[in-house]
Design a protein around this motif. Sequence first.
Motif, PDB file in Angstrom:
ATOM      1  N   THR A 695      -6.345  -1.405   3.613  1.00  0.00           N
ATOM      2  CA  THR A 695      -6.469  -0.927   4.989  1.00  0.00           C
ATOM      3  C   THR A 695      -5.163  -0.981   5.770  1.00  0.00           C
ATOM      4  O   THR A 695      -5.066  -0.376   6.839  1.00  0.00           O
ATOM      5  CB  THR A 695      -7.537  -1.740   5.733  1.00  0.00           C
ATOM      6  OG1 THR A 695      -7.186  -3.131   5.676  1.00  0.00           O
ATOM      7  CG2 THR A 695      -8.920  -1.530   5.119  1.00  0.00           C
ATOM      8  N   SER A 696      -4.172  -1.674   5.254  1.00  0.00           N
ATOM      9  CA  SER A 696      -2.891  -1.765   5.959  1.00  0.00           C
ATOM     10  C   SER A 696      -1.756  -1.086   5.211  1.00  0.00           C
ATOM     11  O   SER A 696      -0.584  -1.258   5.553  1.00  0.00           O
ATOM     12  CB  SER A 696      -2.526  -3.235   6.215  1.00  0.00           C
ATOM     13  OG  SER A 696      -2.399  -3.946   4.994  1.00  0.00           O
ATOM     14  N   ASP A 697      -2.084  -0.295   4.206  1.00  0.00           N
ATOM     15  CA  ASP A 697      -1.062   0.331   3.369  1.00  0.00           C
ATOM     16  C   ASP A 697      -0.795   1.771   3.796  1.00  0.00           C
ATOM     17  O   ASP A 697      -1.704   2.497   4.188  1.00  0.00           O
ATOM     18  CB  ASP A 697      -1.499   0.337   1.904  1.00  0.00           C
ATOM     19  CG  ASP A 697      -1.683  -1.068   1.345  1.00  0.00           C
ATOM     20  OD1 ASP A 697      -0.985  -1.980   1.829  1.00  0.00           O
ATOM     21  OD2 ASP A 697      -2.540  -1.246   0.464  1.00  0.00           O
ATOM     22  N   ASN A 698       0.460   2.186   3.663  1.00  0.00           N
ATOM     23  CA  ASN A 698       0.823   3.583   3.836  1.00  0.00           C
ATOM     24  C   ASN A 698       0.725   4.296   2.497  1.00  0.00           C
ATOM     25  O   ASN A 698       0.631   3.664   1.437  1.00  0.00           O
ATOM     26  CB  ASN A 698       2.240   3.702   4.385  1.00  0.00           C
ATOM     27  CG  ASN A 698       2.424   2.967   5.696  1.00  0.00           C
ATOM     28  OD1 ASN A 698       1.474   2.778   6.450  1.00  0.00           O
ATOM     29  ND2 ASN A 698       3.650   2.552   5.979  1.00  0.00           N
ATOM     30  N   GLN A 756       1.128   7.073   7.669  1.00  0.00           N
ATOM     31  CA  GLN A 756       0.974   5.679   8.052  1.00  0.00           C
ATOM     32  C   GLN A 756      -0.498   5.274   8.015  1.00  0.00           C
ATOM     33  O   GLN A 756      -1.392   6.069   8.331  1.00  0.00           O
ATOM     34  CB  GLN A 756       1.514   5.455   9.462  1.00  0.00           C
ATOM     35  CG  GLN A 756       2.962   5.870   9.657  1.00  0.00           C
ATOM     36  CD  GLN A 756       3.921   5.001   8.858  1.00  0.00           C
ATOM     37  OE1 GLN A 756       3.809   3.778   8.863  1.00  0.00           O
ATOM     38  NE2 GLN A 756       4.865   5.634   8.182  1.00  0.00           N
ATOM     39  N   SER A 757      -0.751   4.026   7.656  1.00  0.00           N
ATOM     40  CA  SER A 757      -2.135   3.540   7.617  1.00  0.00           C
ATOM     41  C   SER A 757      -2.794   3.654   8.981  1.00  0.00           C
ATOM     42  O   SER A 757      -4.005   3.898   9.080  1.00  0.00           O
ATOM     43  CB  SER A 757      -2.179   2.088   7.128  1.00  0.00           C
ATOM     44  OG  SER A 757      -1.462   1.234   8.012  1.00  0.00           O
ATOM     45  N   SER A 758      -1.995   3.508  10.048  1.00  0.00           N
ATOM     46  CA  SER A 758      -2.557   3.590  11.399  1.00  0.00           C
ATOM     47  C   SER A 758      -3.142   4.961  11.694  1.00  0.00           C
ATOM     48  O   SER A 758      -3.995   5.100  12.585  1.00  0.00           O
ATOM     49  CB  SER A 758      -1.478   3.266  12.436  1.00  0.00           C
ATOM     50  OG  SER A 758      -0.375   4.150  12.323  1.00  0.00           O
TER      51      SER A 758
END
Length: 796
Positions: A695-698, A756-758
Amino acid sequence: MLRLLSVLTLLQVALGSSSLLEPRKFSLVARGTNLDGSLPTYKNPNASIEDRINDLLPRMTLEEKVEELNAKAGAVWAGYQMPYEKLTFALTVGQTYLMENTTLGIPAMFQSEGLHGFTDNGTIFPSPIGLAASFNPALLSSVSNIIAMEAEMGRVEENYGEDPFLTGEMGLAYVTGLQTGTRRNVTAGGSGGIRKRMAATCKHFVAYGSPMTGLNVAPVAGSERDLRTIYLPAFQRACSEALAIMTAYSAYDAVPVAQLIQIHEAEGNLHVDILTDILRDEWQFPYFVTSDAGSVDLLISQHKTCATRECAAQMALENGLQGEMGGGSYTYLTLPVDQVAAGTVNESYIDEAVKFLLRTKFTLGLFESPYPYPDYLSTIRTPQSREILLQMEEEAIVLLENHNNLLPLSPNIGSVALIGPQANRVTFGDYVFFNASLNGITPLAGFQEFLANVSSSTKINFAQGCELWSNDQSGFEEAISAAQASDVAIVMVISSIYADFDEVLTFFISSLLFHLVTIFSHLHGRKDQTLLWTPGTNATTGEHVDLSSLDLVGAQLPLVEAIVNTGKPTVVIFVSGKPVSEPWIQAHASAVIQQFYPGELGGLALPEIIFGAVNPSGKLPVSFPRSVGTTPIFYNYLNGMRPVSPGFIEDNGTLDFGHQYVLNSPVPIWSFGHGLSYTTFNYTDLTLSPASIGTSDNFNVTVTVHNTGSVDGKEVVQVYLSAFVSSVVTPVQKLVGFQKINLAAGASQTVSIEVQSSQLAVWNLANQWAVEPGVFNVMVGTSEIAFAQTNLTVTA
């Protein structure tokens, strides 16, 4: 009483804030100097910005602080039409007075509109919606860098389109190009190493583009989720490094953006204040926030959340609004006597406001370099500016339709009919001065110049056909004859109309000189910003102009129909600042081109595109509805929002009934990202690296693009993403990356775009940003068509 308070304050800081026994730093009379003869910190270019602010603020009287917050001394409006020498003289005189004839010598910032560039005879670039059509952030950054060099001494046409990601990327490119660098005679490493050459002012913050009933300044309805997911991301991306932000006139969720909202969570009030909670606390934005002209007054006159100027000033100030721009009654002038002295406003709010303004000024280096440059003419309208301008004009043009590959035309085709009310007219749209339009080239002149440059014998048969502002069809016969005498007809129509000669004469007596200019501008097909605001002027463009239809005005559509019905191949060119809802033209014209309000070389870029000297590469930054009744229409609509069972009206009048809509369709004529080329492109080998992420990976999207046609061309690689399942309703797709490439005929290029993960996050049910585990579809293509697609897996 007020003067006594100011003197006591000065006495305290002069002697030392912690104790009256500490040594005095400066004289009460000569506050711009130190008692020991040393250089005051605020005048030291090598001191940190925060140290300079903290040294200057205690030296200021309450009245001086408040004057800093008004657009009369702190930030002065300079957007007036005048020659270079008068503008620089006025700026120099005003700044000299502030620097040399006031106790502290605090320079002013000078503000002006930059919609098309530096309008006082600087290079005029296309409108922002046109700049966005280029999908070329690097080129846009070069454009804004030129604007900064020349000036360094969203309304639909004013924004970058319907997509938050594109708007953020193009906005960031503009802000970066405008601000990057250092003013002359300013040490780049001074003041803590933070220096900018110009202050970009992002506006209008925030959610200004979706007002109720589509009327300017009207309230915007929406939830916090709408605010977080639709409106704020582009501002955060584009404006986090901007040195100024301007607030919107409107209210959001029934609360004026400029007004303070007290949060009482214990009472269940979870309203989030836009300027304090989000801009200051969450984003930590450190610079200047100003109102738009007269917007603080609107708390009284329009929003009716305040009954007095004192209330409006207090609400705005305590909400974090540092500057009150002109156009209103300067409510901040009530602060010293009526509020601070009366105890209704704490001076600490004024201190904090002044700090933000001073931080912007110190970052600009205004204390060291406050004046226009003496050689300013050398930076205006340079050959480099013209080169960048022409490239942007070319890349901003969008080829919407090209049936049977009519375009490009051969430069030696024989004869071309150039028809329509825009064919011999310069139209830049809103926010330009009259003198700026004089530098423009009309399409007719552009066609003539282009054909002469390539030694073509092609004949141009010109006929205007109709006026912009009436239904009069008396000119149709001439236009039809021109088309019949030509191999191809080109009809140029426009969504904006202006005053006619009779209307000008009506006002002639009241202002002889002004309307001599008005008449001249009419005769040459030009209008400036002031003239568009003149009472009695017909116009369908401009900040204060709202439409109930996106159709062509007057006799323009009948003119197009008449030319198409001649049987001659017909190219229709829309020149506008907004989408045009004319599906008949899409269905019946041989080719359709969109030119959003151009810059001064727009008339030359058009024949370059039409005759194939330049391959079109623009893409639509906004979708085109079939009628105003099918709006709002945007590609990134929420799942479930667009069922489609369309109806339509046939050319013979037969009614074919549907459901969504009964006699129309919610599908746009042309959707976001659409734009054709004279060559063809193929996409292969789409891969994700990695294809499964946390969930925090690009991750990277990689694809190979092939130019399979016979001419060189530029292509915009667009990456879209959608979630198969999520905890809240999400868009059917959204743009997460793009890159413009230039490919020779027969060549290929592998493109890799990082996501980006965001960009996968949703504003969830807990009112937090979160990337949720699941499967996502990744598509490469346009918002209409998928050229290639694959799946991405996100694990917990």
